[in-house]
Design an enzyme around this catalytic site. Structure first.
Site, PDB file in Angstrom:
ATOM      1  N   ARG A  72      16.972 -21.523 -37.636  1.00 60.59           N
ATOM      2  CA  ARG A  72      17.678 -20.374 -37.802  1.00 60.59           C
ATOM      3  C   ARG A  72      17.946 -19.632 -39.281  1.00 60.59           C
ATOM      4  O   ARG A  72      17.456 -18.802 -39.564  1.00 60.59           O
ATOM      5  CB  ARG A  72      19.030 -20.392 -36.748  1.00 60.59           C
ATOM      6  CG  ARG A  72      19.506 -18.959 -36.377  1.00 60.59           C
ATOM      7  CD  ARG A  72      20.476 -18.330 -37.766  1.00 60.59           C
ATOM      8  NE  ARG A  72      21.490 -19.184 -38.202  1.00 60.59           N
ATOM      9  CZ  ARG A  72      22.029 -18.824 -39.332  1.00 60.59           C
ATOM     10  NH1 ARG A  72      21.976 -17.881 -40.160  1.00 60.59           N
ATOM     11  NH2 ARG A  72      23.127 -19.842 -39.671  1.00 60.59           N
ATOM     12  N   ASP A  73      18.723 -20.364 -39.743  1.00 58.53           N
ATOM     13  CA  ASP A  73      19.190 -19.862 -41.232  1.00 58.53           C
ATOM     14  C   ASP A  73      17.937 -19.747 -42.071  1.00 58.53           C
ATOM     15  O   ASP A  73      17.769 -18.976 -43.152  1.00 58.53           O
ATOM     16  CB  ASP A  73      20.212 -20.699 -41.782  1.00 58.53           C
ATOM     17  CG  ASP A  73      21.179 -20.109 -42.665  1.00 58.53           C
ATOM     18  OD1 ASP A  73      20.863 -18.763 -43.195  1.00 58.53           O
ATOM     19  OD2 ASP A  73      21.973 -20.567 -43.093  1.00 58.53           O
TER      20      ASP A  73
ATOM     21  N   HIS B 163      24.987 -23.592 -49.204  1.00 57.04           N
ATOM     22  CA  HIS B 163      23.440 -23.201 -49.662  1.00 57.04           C
ATOM     23  C   HIS B 163      23.340 -23.883 -51.072  1.00 57.04           C
ATOM     24  O   HIS B 163      24.372 -24.069 -52.004  1.00 57.04           O
ATOM     25  CB  HIS B 163      23.357 -21.634 -49.772  1.00 57.04           C
ATOM     26  CG  HIS B 163      23.030 -21.124 -48.436  1.00 57.04           C
ATOM     27  ND1 HIS B 163      21.766 -20.782 -47.922  1.00 57.04           N
ATOM     28  CD2 HIS B 163      23.932 -20.898 -47.335  1.00 57.04           C
ATOM     29  CE1 HIS B 163      22.001 -20.269 -46.646  1.00 57.04           C
ATOM     30  NE2 HIS B 163      23.231 -20.616 -46.216  1.00 57.04           N
TER      31      HIS B 163
ATOM     32  N   HIS C  76      29.313 -25.422 -44.685  1.00 57.47           N
ATOM     33  CA  HIS C  76      27.945 -24.871 -44.993  1.00 57.47           C
ATOM     34  C   HIS C  76      27.518 -24.415 -46.122  1.00 57.47           C
ATOM     35  O   HIS C  76      27.816 -23.596 -46.737  1.00 57.47           O
ATOM     36  CB  HIS C  76      27.848 -23.848 -43.911  1.00 57.47           C
ATOM     37  CG  HIS C  76      26.580 -23.177 -43.576  1.00 57.47           C
ATOM     38  ND1 HIS C  76      25.876 -23.034 -42.389  1.00 57.47           N
ATOM     39  CD2 HIS C  76      26.110 -22.248 -44.338  1.00 57.47           C
ATOM     40  CE1 HIS C  76      24.876 -22.099 -42.628  1.00 57.47           C
ATOM     41  NE2 HIS C  76      24.860 -21.686 -43.836  1.00 57.47           N
TER      42      HIS C  76
ATOM     43  N   CYS D   8      19.978 -16.181 -47.059  1.00 54.84           N
ATOM     44  CA  CYS D   8      20.544 -14.921 -45.980  1.00 54.84           C
ATOM     45  C   CYS D   8      19.907 -13.683 -46.400  1.00 54.84           C
ATOM     46  O   CYS D   8      19.748 -13.194 -47.565  1.00 54.84           O
ATOM     47  CB  CYS D   8      21.818 -15.092 -46.133  1.00 54.84           C
ATOM     48  SG  CYS D   8      22.371 -13.769 -45.302  1.00 54.84           S
TER      49      CYS D   8
ATOM     50  N   ASN E 299      19.601 -23.689 -47.622  1.00 58.32           N
ATOM     51  CA  ASN E 299      20.626 -24.500 -47.457  1.00 58.32           C
ATOM     52  C   ASN E 299      20.381 -25.771 -48.074  1.00 58.32           C
ATOM     53  O   ASN E 299      19.179 -25.922 -48.185  1.00 58.32           O
ATOM     54  CB  ASN E 299      20.579 -24.747 -45.638  1.00 58.32           C
ATOM     55  CG  ASN E 299      21.124 -23.397 -45.199  1.00 58.32           C
ATOM     56  OD1 ASN E 299      20.280 -22.591 -44.652  1.00 58.32           O
ATOM     57  ND2 ASN E 299      22.368 -23.235 -44.743  1.00 58.32           N
TER      58      ASN E 299
HETATM   59  P1  HMG Z   1      23.872  -1.677 -35.755  1.00 52.12           P
HETATM   60  O1  HMG Z   1      22.733  -1.226 -36.280  1.00 52.12           O
HETATM   61  O2  HMG Z   1      25.342  -1.004 -36.681  1.00 52.12           O
HETATM   62  O3  HMG Z   1      24.077  -1.753 -34.198  1.00 52.12           O
HETATM   63  O4  HMG Z   1      23.912  -3.311 -36.038  1.00 52.12           O
HETATM   64  P2  HMG Z   1      24.126  -0.853 -33.026  1.00 52.12           P
HETATM   65  O5  HMG Z   1      25.011  -1.432 -31.977  1.00 52.12           O
HETATM   66  O6  HMG Z   1      24.231   0.706 -33.677  1.00 52.12           O
HETATM   67  O7  HMG Z   1      22.590  -0.725 -32.351  1.00 52.12           O
HETATM   68  C1  HMG Z   1      21.594  -0.359 -33.364  1.00 52.12           C
HETATM   69  C2  HMG Z   1      20.328  -0.821 -32.578  1.00 52.12           C
HETATM   70  O8  HMG Z   1      20.064  -2.375 -32.482  1.00 52.12           O
HETATM   71  C3  HMG Z   1      20.288  -0.258 -30.987  1.00 52.12           C
HETATM   72  O9  HMG Z   1      18.851  -0.059 -30.803  1.00 52.12           O
HETATM   73  C4  HMG Z   1      20.905  -1.572 -30.325  1.00 52.12           C
HETATM   74  O10 HMG Z   1      20.194  -1.634 -29.127  1.00 52.12           O
HETATM   75  C5  HMG Z   1      20.125  -2.878 -31.099  1.00 52.12           C
HETATM   76  P3  HMG Z   1      18.472   1.144 -30.682  1.00 52.12           P
HETATM   77  O11 HMG Z   1      19.118   2.111 -29.940  1.00 52.12           O
HETATM   78  O12 HMG Z   1      18.408   1.720 -32.278  1.00 52.12           O
HETATM   79  O13 HMG Z   1      16.932   1.036 -30.128  1.00 52.12           O
HETATM   80  N1  HMG Z   1      20.925  -3.960 -31.090  1.00 52.12           N
HETATM   81  C6  HMG Z   1      20.525  -5.113 -30.548  1.00 52.12           C
HETATM   82  N2  HMG Z   1      19.246  -5.599 -30.276  1.00 52.12           N
HETATM   83  C7  HMG Z   1      19.053  -6.904 -29.689  1.00 52.12           C
HETATM   84  N3  HMG Z   1      19.981  -7.794 -29.845  1.00 52.12           N
HETATM   85  C8  HMG Z   1      21.170  -7.372 -30.352  1.00 52.12           C
HETATM   86  C9  HMG Z   1      21.501  -6.155 -30.716  1.00 52.12           C
HETATM   87  N4  HMG Z   1      22.772  -5.482 -31.067  1.00 52.12           N
HETATM   88  C10 HMG Z   1      22.204  -4.124 -31.254  1.00 52.12           C
HETATM   89  N5  HMG Z   1      22.099  -8.434 -30.342  1.00 52.12           N
HETATM   90  C11 HMG Z   1      24.188  -5.626 -35.573  1.00 52.12           C
HETATM   91  C12 HMG Z   1      24.750  -4.243 -35.758  1.00 52.12           C
HETATM   92  C13 HMG Z   1      25.220  -6.677 -35.614  1.00 52.12           C
HETATM   93  C14 HMG Z   1      23.484  -5.605 -34.198  1.00 52.12           C
HETATM   94  C15 HMG Z   1      23.320  -5.874 -36.622  1.00 52.12           C
HETATM   95  O14 HMG Z   1      23.885  -5.647 -38.142  1.00 52.12           O
HETATM   96  C16 HMG Z   1      22.489  -7.112 -36.836  1.00 52.12           C
HETATM   97  O15 HMG Z   1      21.854  -7.667 -35.984  1.00 52.12           O
HETATM   98  N6  HMG Z   1      22.784  -7.936 -37.755  1.00 52.12           N
HETATM   99  C17 HMG Z   1      22.550  -9.359 -37.960  1.00 52.12           C
HETATM  100  C18 HMG Z   1      22.271  -9.775 -39.269  1.00 52.12           C
HETATM  101  C19 HMG Z   1      22.149 -11.320 -39.699  1.00 52.12           C
HETATM  102  O16 HMG Z   1      21.380 -11.800 -38.654  1.00 52.12           O
HETATM  103  N7  HMG Z   1      22.004 -11.863 -40.571  1.00 52.12           N
HETATM  104  C20 HMG Z   1      21.985 -13.215 -40.848  1.00 52.12           C
HETATM  105  C21 HMG Z   1      22.757 -14.153 -39.992  1.00 52.12           C
HETATM  106  S1  HMG Z   1      24.245 -14.645 -40.774  1.00 52.12           S
HETATM  107  C22 HMG Z   1      23.914 -15.739 -41.935  1.00 52.12           C
HETATM  108  O17 HMG Z   1      22.957 -16.047 -42.218  1.00 52.12           O
HETATM  109  C23 HMG Z   1      25.176 -16.537 -42.701  1.00 52.12           C
HETATM  110  C24 HMG Z   1      25.449 -17.801 -42.122  1.00 52.12           C
HETATM  111  O18 HMG Z   1      24.223 -18.651 -42.095  1.00 52.12           O
HETATM  112  C25 HMG Z   1      26.565 -18.403 -42.663  1.00 52.12           C
HETATM  113  C26 HMG Z   1      26.427 -18.415 -44.289  1.00 52.12           C
HETATM  114  O19 HMG Z   1      25.350 -19.012 -44.874  1.00 52.12           O
HETATM  115  O20 HMG Z   1      27.398 -17.949 -44.816  1.00 52.12           O
HETATM  116  C27 HMG Z   1      25.688 -17.856 -40.415  1.00 52.12           C
HETATM  117 MG    MG Z   2      23.646 -19.837 -44.137  1.00 48.74          MG
END
Ligand code: HMG
Ligand code: MG
Length: 297
Positions: free
Chosen positions: A16-17, A210, A208, A241, A250
Protein backbone atom coordinates in the site's frame (compact mmCIF):
# COMPACT_ATOMS: atom_id res chain seq x y z
CA UNK A 1 13.82 2.84 29.49
CA UNK A 2 11.77 -0.38 29.38
CA UNK A 3 13.30 -3.78 28.70
CA UNK A 4 13.22 -4.49 24.98
CA UNK A 5 10.17 -6.52 23.90
CA UNK A 6 10.72 -10.25 23.31
CA UNK A 7 8.51 -10.12 20.20
CA UNK A 8 7.72 -7.35 17.74
CA UNK A 9 4.82 -7.40 15.30
CA UNK A 10 5.76 -5.99 11.91
CA UNK A 11 2.98 -4.31 9.93
CA UNK A 12 4.09 -4.74 6.33
CA UNK A 13 2.94 -1.68 4.36
CA UNK A 14 4.85 -2.09 1.07
CA UNK A 15 1.87 -3.15 -1.01
CA UNK A 16 0.00 0.00 0.00
CA UNK A 17 2.39 2.73 1.20
CA UNK A 18 5.01 1.53 -1.27
CA UNK A 19 3.01 0.96 -4.41
CA UNK A 20 0.80 4.06 -3.96
CA UNK A 21 3.87 6.09 -4.81
CA UNK A 22 5.13 4.28 -7.89
CA UNK A 23 5.35 6.46 -11.01
CA UNK A 24 3.61 3.93 -13.19
CA UNK A 25 0.81 1.63 -12.24
CA UNK A 26 1.93 -1.79 -11.06
CA UNK A 27 -0.30 -4.52 -12.56
CA UNK A 28 -2.83 -6.04 -10.16
CA UNK A 29 -1.33 -9.50 -10.71
CA UNK A 30 2.05 -8.28 -9.43
CA UNK A 31 0.41 -6.75 -6.36
CA UNK A 32 -1.39 -10.02 -5.66
CA UNK A 33 1.81 -12.03 -6.07
CA UNK A 34 3.63 -9.62 -3.74
CA UNK A 35 1.03 -10.01 -1.00
CA UNK A 36 0.92 -13.79 -1.38
CA UNK A 37 4.72 -13.94 -1.15
CA UNK A 38 4.61 -11.75 1.97
CA UNK A 39 2.06 -14.13 3.49
CA UNK A 40 4.50 -16.97 2.87
CA UNK A 41 7.22 -15.00 4.68
CA UNK A 42 5.31 -15.37 7.96
CA UNK A 43 4.11 -11.78 8.34
CA UNK A 44 1.14 -11.46 10.66
CA UNK A 45 -0.17 -8.14 9.31
CA UNK A 46 0.01 -7.13 5.65
CA UNK A 47 -1.61 -3.88 4.58
CA UNK A 48 -3.05 -4.89 1.25
CA UNK A 49 -4.29 -1.79 -0.55
CA UNK A 50 -6.25 1.44 -0.25
CA UNK A 51 -9.88 2.29 -1.01
CA UNK A 52 -9.23 5.99 -1.54
CA UNK A 53 -10.35 8.02 -4.53
CA UNK A 54 -8.81 6.56 -7.71
CA UNK A 55 -8.54 10.12 -9.01
CA UNK A 56 -6.24 10.96 -6.14
CA UNK A 57 -4.26 7.72 -6.12
CA UNK A 58 -4.65 5.95 -9.49
CA UNK A 59 -1.88 3.53 -8.52
CA UNK A 60 -4.34 1.70 -6.25
CA UNK A 61 -7.51 2.02 -8.35
CA UNK A 62 -7.52 -1.78 -8.59
CA UNK A 63 -8.01 -2.17 -4.81
CA UNK A 64 -11.13 -4.31 -5.07
CA UNK A 65 -9.61 -6.69 -7.63
CA UNK A 66 -6.41 -7.04 -5.64
CA UNK A 67 -8.13 -7.59 -2.32
CA UNK A 68 -10.50 -10.17 -3.80
CA UNK A 69 -7.63 -12.13 -5.38
CA UNK A 70 -5.11 -12.35 -2.56
CA UNK A 71 -4.78 -15.58 -0.60
CA UNK A 72 -6.00 -14.88 2.92
CA UNK A 73 -4.19 -17.10 5.35
CA UNK A 74 -6.17 -17.74 8.53
CA UNK A 75 -4.73 -15.73 11.41
CA UNK A 76 -3.09 -13.14 9.15
CA UNK A 77 -4.59 -9.66 9.03
CA UNK A 78 -4.94 -7.80 5.73
CA UNK A 79 -5.97 -4.22 6.62
CA UNK A 80 -6.88 -1.70 3.90
CA UNK A 81 -6.87 2.10 3.98
CA UNK A 82 -10.26 3.82 4.03
CA UNK A 83 -10.73 7.64 4.03
CA UNK A 84 -14.54 7.88 4.21
CA UNK A 85 -17.80 5.94 4.10
CA UNK A 86 -17.51 5.46 0.34
CA UNK A 87 -14.17 3.75 0.85
CA UNK A 88 -15.62 1.68 3.67
CA UNK A 89 -18.45 0.44 1.45
CA UNK A 90 -15.99 -0.58 -1.27
CA UNK A 91 -13.77 -2.38 1.23
CA UNK A 92 -16.66 -4.10 2.98
CA UNK A 93 -18.11 -5.25 -0.35
CA UNK A 94 -15.00 -7.35 -1.00
CA UNK A 95 -14.88 -8.73 2.53
CA UNK A 96 -12.23 -6.62 4.29
CA UNK A 97 -12.26 -7.43 8.00
CA UNK A 98 -9.78 -4.76 9.03
CA UNK A 99 -9.43 -1.16 7.86
CA UNK A 100 -7.15 1.77 8.65
CA UNK A 101 -8.32 5.37 8.83
CA UNK A 102 -5.78 8.16 8.48
CA UNK A 103 -5.34 11.76 9.40
CA UNK A 104 -2.42 14.01 10.38
CA UNK A 105 -1.21 16.14 13.23
CA UNK A 106 -0.67 18.96 10.73
CA UNK A 107 -3.60 20.90 9.24
CA UNK A 108 -1.57 21.85 6.17
CA UNK A 109 -0.69 18.24 5.32
CA UNK A 110 -4.26 17.05 5.80
CA UNK A 111 -5.51 19.66 3.31
CA UNK A 112 -3.09 18.38 0.66
CA UNK A 113 -3.54 14.70 1.43
CA UNK A 114 -7.27 14.34 2.00
CA UNK A 115 -8.69 17.77 1.23
CA UNK A 116 -10.00 18.19 4.78
CA UNK A 117 -9.07 19.72 8.10
CA UNK A 118 -8.18 17.44 11.01
CA UNK A 119 -11.64 17.96 12.50
CA UNK A 120 -13.38 17.30 9.18
CA UNK A 121 -11.38 14.11 8.64
CA UNK A 122 -12.28 12.83 12.10
CA UNK A 123 -15.93 13.75 11.53
CA UNK A 124 -15.79 11.56 8.38
CA UNK A 125 -14.45 8.67 10.45
CA UNK A 126 -17.31 8.70 12.95
CA UNK A 127 -19.84 6.96 10.65
CA UNK A 128 -17.08 4.67 9.36
CA UNK A 129 -16.30 3.60 12.93
CA UNK A 130 -19.97 3.03 13.63
CA UNK A 131 -20.36 0.79 10.59
CA UNK A 132 -17.13 -1.03 11.37
CA UNK A 133 -18.29 -1.69 14.92
CA UNK A 134 -21.60 -3.17 13.79
CA UNK A 135 -19.88 -5.25 11.06
CA UNK A 136 -17.19 -6.51 13.46
CA UNK A 137 -14.44 -4.85 11.39
CA UNK A 138 -11.29 -3.85 13.29
CA UNK A 139 -9.98 -0.31 12.77
CA UNK A 140 -6.40 0.89 12.96
CA UNK A 141 -5.63 4.63 12.93
CA UNK A 142 -2.74 6.56 11.41
CA UNK A 143 -1.46 9.95 12.50
CA UNK A 144 0.89 11.43 9.88
CA UNK A 145 3.53 14.17 10.20
CA UNK A 146 4.20 13.40 13.88
CA UNK A 147 7.76 14.78 13.69
CA UNK A 148 7.38 17.47 11.05
CA UNK A 149 5.35 18.53 8.04
CA UNK A 150 6.49 19.32 4.48
CA UNK A 151 4.11 22.32 4.34
CA UNK A 152 3.80 23.56 7.90
CA UNK A 153 7.30 22.71 9.19
CA UNK A 154 7.22 22.25 12.95
CA UNK A 155 4.33 20.18 14.34
CA UNK A 156 3.60 20.85 18.02
CA UNK A 157 3.76 17.70 20.18
CA UNK A 158 0.45 18.65 21.77
CA UNK A 159 -1.21 18.31 18.34
CA UNK A 160 0.22 14.82 17.85
CA UNK A 161 -1.01 13.74 21.29
CA UNK A 162 -4.46 15.27 20.78
CA UNK A 163 -5.03 13.62 17.38
CA UNK A 164 -3.71 10.22 18.51
CA UNK A 165 -5.96 10.31 21.57
CA UNK A 166 -8.99 11.27 19.50
CA UNK A 167 -8.47 8.30 17.18
CA UNK A 168 -8.01 5.99 20.13
CA UNK A 169 -11.11 7.37 21.88
CA UNK A 170 -13.05 6.89 18.65
CA UNK A 171 -12.29 3.16 18.80
CA UNK A 172 -9.08 2.56 16.83
CA UNK A 173 -7.43 -0.46 18.46
CA UNK A 174 -3.98 0.73 17.45
CA UNK A 175 -2.55 4.11 16.47
CA UNK A 176 0.39 4.21 14.09
CA UNK A 177 2.53 7.32 14.53
CA UNK A 178 3.93 8.32 11.14
CA UNK A 179 7.10 10.25 10.46
CA UNK A 180 5.81 10.81 6.94
CA UNK A 181 8.82 12.73 5.64
CA UNK A 182 11.50 10.89 7.62
CA UNK A 183 12.66 14.00 9.40
CA UNK A 184 12.92 12.66 12.97
CA UNK A 185 15.99 11.76 14.96
CA UNK A 186 16.07 9.33 17.91
CA UNK A 187 15.78 11.84 20.75
CA UNK A 188 12.81 13.57 19.12
CA UNK A 189 11.16 10.28 18.20
CA UNK A 190 11.49 9.13 21.80
CA UNK A 191 10.10 12.41 23.14
CA UNK A 192 7.13 12.22 20.77
CA UNK A 193 6.32 8.61 21.68
CA UNK A 194 6.67 9.29 25.40
CA UNK A 195 4.26 12.22 25.12
CA UNK A 196 1.64 10.20 23.22
CA UNK A 197 2.03 7.26 25.63
CA UNK A 198 0.89 9.48 28.49
CA UNK A 199 -2.57 9.63 26.88
CA UNK A 200 -2.76 6.41 24.81
CA UNK A 201 -1.51 3.08 26.21
CA UNK A 202 1.83 2.00 24.75
CA UNK A 203 0.24 -1.38 23.93
CA UNK A 204 -2.04 0.49 21.47
CA UNK A 205 0.79 2.34 19.69
CA UNK A 206 2.88 1.55 16.61
CA UNK A 207 5.65 3.49 14.89
CA UNK A 208 5.91 4.22 11.17
CA UNK A 209 9.17 5.70 9.93
CA UNK A 210 10.14 6.76 6.45
CA UNK A 211 13.86 6.57 5.87
CA UNK A 212 14.47 9.83 4.00
CA UNK A 213 17.50 10.76 6.07
CA UNK A 214 18.68 7.29 7.11
CA UNK A 215 17.35 7.72 10.65
CA UNK A 216 14.60 5.10 10.65
CA UNK A 217 16.40 2.17 12.31
CA UNK A 218 17.87 4.43 15.00
CA UNK A 219 14.42 5.92 15.60
CA UNK A 220 12.83 2.49 15.82
CA UNK A 221 15.40 1.32 18.36
CA UNK A 222 14.81 4.45 20.45
CA UNK A 223 11.07 3.70 20.43
CA UNK A 224 11.56 -0.01 21.23
CA UNK A 225 13.50 1.09 24.28
CA UNK A 226 10.42 2.98 25.42
CA UNK A 227 8.29 -0.15 25.08
CA UNK A 228 6.59 0.04 21.68
CA UNK A 229 6.01 -3.42 20.21
CA UNK A 230 4.60 -2.78 16.73
CA UNK A 231 6.64 -1.43 13.80
CA UNK A 232 5.45 -0.55 10.29
CA UNK A 233 7.88 -1.19 7.45
CA UNK A 234 7.90 -1.92 3.72
CA UNK A 235 9.65 -4.74 1.94
CA UNK A 236 12.58 -3.44 -0.07
CA UNK A 237 12.04 0.04 1.38
CA UNK A 238 9.50 0.96 -1.29
CA UNK A 239 7.25 3.90 -0.89
CA UNK A 240 6.74 7.47 0.04
CA UNK A 241 3.66 9.62 0.06
CA UNK A 242 2.31 11.26 -3.10
CA UNK A 243 1.30 14.29 -1.01
CA UNK A 244 4.62 14.68 0.82
CA UNK A 245 7.16 15.62 -1.82
CA UNK A 246 10.66 14.48 -1.03
CA UNK A 247 9.47 11.68 1.26
CA UNK A 248 11.33 8.53 0.31
CA UNK A 249 10.40 4.99 1.12
CA UNK A 250 9.44 3.40 4.38
CA UNK A 251 12.17 1.76 6.36
CA UNK A 252 12.94 -1.59 4.68
CA UNK A 253 11.31 -4.57 6.40
CA UNK A 254 14.42 -6.65 5.73
CA UNK A 255 16.58 -4.17 7.67
CA UNK A 256 14.15 -4.00 10.59
CA UNK A 257 13.86 -7.77 10.84
CA UNK A 258 17.64 -8.18 10.57
CA UNK A 259 18.10 -5.74 13.46
CA UNK A 260 15.39 -7.32 15.60
CA UNK A 261 16.56 -10.91 15.08
CA UNK A 262 20.13 -9.80 15.71
CA UNK A 263 19.01 -8.42 19.07
CA UNK A 264 17.20 -11.64 19.99
CA UNK A 265 13.72 -10.20 19.33
CA UNK A 266 11.39 -12.56 17.49
CA UNK A 267 9.08 -11.54 14.62
CA UNK A 268 7.88 -14.87 13.21
CA UNK A 269 9.28 -13.79 9.84
CA UNK A 270 11.48 -15.90 7.58
CA UNK A 271 14.24 -13.36 6.79
CA UNK A 272 15.82 -15.13 3.79
CA UNK A 273 12.37 -15.43 2.21
CA UNK A 274 11.67 -11.77 2.89
CA UNK A 275 14.97 -10.76 1.28
CA UNK A 276 14.12 -12.91 -1.73
CA UNK A 277 10.69 -11.18 -1.93
CA UNK A 278 12.36 -7.76 -1.75
CA UNK A 279 14.71 -8.69 -4.60
CA UNK A 280 11.83 -10.04 -6.66
CA UNK A 281 9.83 -6.82 -6.12
CA UNK A 282 12.77 -4.56 -6.95
CA UNK A 283 13.38 -6.48 -10.16
CA UNK A 284 9.68 -6.34 -11.11
CA UNK A 285 9.45 -2.60 -10.48
CA UNK A 286 12.66 -1.89 -12.36
CA UNK A 287 11.36 -3.96 -15.27
CA UNK A 288 7.90 -2.33 -15.26
CA UNK A 289 8.88 1.32 -14.97
CA UNK A 290 12.59 1.72 -14.99
CA UNK A 291 12.37 3.16 -11.48
CA UNK A 292 15.25 2.82 -9.10
CA UNK A 293 13.76 1.35 -5.96
CA UNK A 294 14.67 -1.00 -3.23
CA UNK A 295 17.77 -1.81 -1.29
CA UNK A 296 20.28 -4.49 -1.93
CA UNK A 297 19.29 -6.42 1.16
P1 HMG B 1 -12.38 14.96 -2.36
O1 HMG B 1 -12.10 15.25 -3.81
O2 HMG B 1 -12.40 16.09 -1.40
O3 HMG B 1 -13.69 14.07 -2.16
O4 HMG B 1 -11.32 13.87 -1.89
P2 HMG B 1 -15.16 14.17 -2.56
O5 HMG B 1 -15.94 13.52 -1.48
O6 HMG B 1 -15.52 15.57 -2.99
O7 HMG B 1 -15.23 13.22 -3.85
C1 HMG B 1 -14.62 13.54 -5.08
C2 HMG B 1 -14.72 12.35 -6.02
O8 HMG B 1 -14.02 11.22 -5.48
C3 HMG B 1 -16.16 11.89 -6.23
O9 HMG B 1 -16.24 11.34 -7.53
C4 HMG B 1 -16.30 10.76 -5.24
O10 HMG B 1 -17.27 9.83 -5.62
C5 HMG B 1 -14.92 10.13 -5.30
P3 HMG B 1 -16.83 12.19 -8.77
O11 HMG B 1 -18.22 12.59 -8.33
O12 HMG B 1 -15.91 13.37 -8.94
O13 HMG B 1 -16.78 11.20 -9.90
N1 HMG B 1 -14.55 9.45 -4.05
C6 HMG B 1 -14.18 8.15 -3.99
N2 HMG B 1 -14.04 7.20 -4.92
C7 HMG B 1 -13.66 5.98 -4.51
N3 HMG B 1 -13.35 5.69 -3.21
C8 HMG B 1 -13.47 6.62 -2.25
C9 HMG B 1 -13.90 7.91 -2.63
N4 HMG B 1 -14.11 9.04 -1.94
C10 HMG B 1 -14.53 9.97 -2.82
N5 HMG B 1 -13.17 6.32 -0.99
C11 HMG B 1 -10.64 12.03 -0.52
C12 HMG B 1 -11.33 13.38 -0.56
C13 HMG B 1 -10.35 11.69 0.93
C14 HMG B 1 -11.54 10.98 -1.15
C15 HMG B 1 -9.32 12.14 -1.34
O14 HMG B 1 -8.60 13.25 -0.88
C16 HMG B 1 -8.45 10.92 -1.25
O15 HMG B 1 -8.84 9.84 -1.68
N6 HMG B 1 -7.23 11.07 -0.66
C17 HMG B 1 -6.35 9.96 -0.46
C18 HMG B 1 -4.92 10.42 -0.42
C19 HMG B 1 -4.04 9.23 -0.11
O16 HMG B 1 -4.40 8.09 -0.31
N7 HMG B 1 -2.83 9.54 0.40
C20 HMG B 1 -1.89 8.53 0.75
C21 HMG B 1 -2.29 7.73 1.96
S1 HMG B 1 -1.85 8.48 3.50
C22 HMG B 1 -0.19 8.08 3.74
O17 HMG B 1 0.43 7.55 2.87
C23 HMG B 1 0.43 8.31 5.08
C24 HMG B 1 0.61 7.02 5.91
O18 HMG B 1 1.42 6.10 5.22
C25 HMG B 1 1.28 7.33 7.27
C26 HMG B 1 2.51 8.23 7.15
O19 HMG B 1 3.46 7.89 6.46
O20 HMG B 1 2.48 9.28 7.79
C27 HMG B 1 -0.74 6.36 6.18
MG1 MG C 1 3.68 6.19 5.19
Amino acid sequence: MSPLPAHVRIVEVGARDGLQNEKTIVPAAVKVELIDRLTDCGLQTIEATSFVSPKWVPQLADAADVFAAIRKKPGVRYPVLVPNLQGYDRAHAVGATEIAVFTAASEAFNRKNINASIDESIARFAPVMERARSDGVAVRGYVSTVLGCPYQGEVPLADVVRVAKRLHDLGCYEISLGDTIGIGTPARARMMLAAVAQDVPMSALAVHFHDTRGQALANILACLELGVGVVDSAVSGVGGCPYAHGATGNVASEDVVYMLHGMGISTGIDLPKLIETGRWLSARLARDNGSKVGKAA
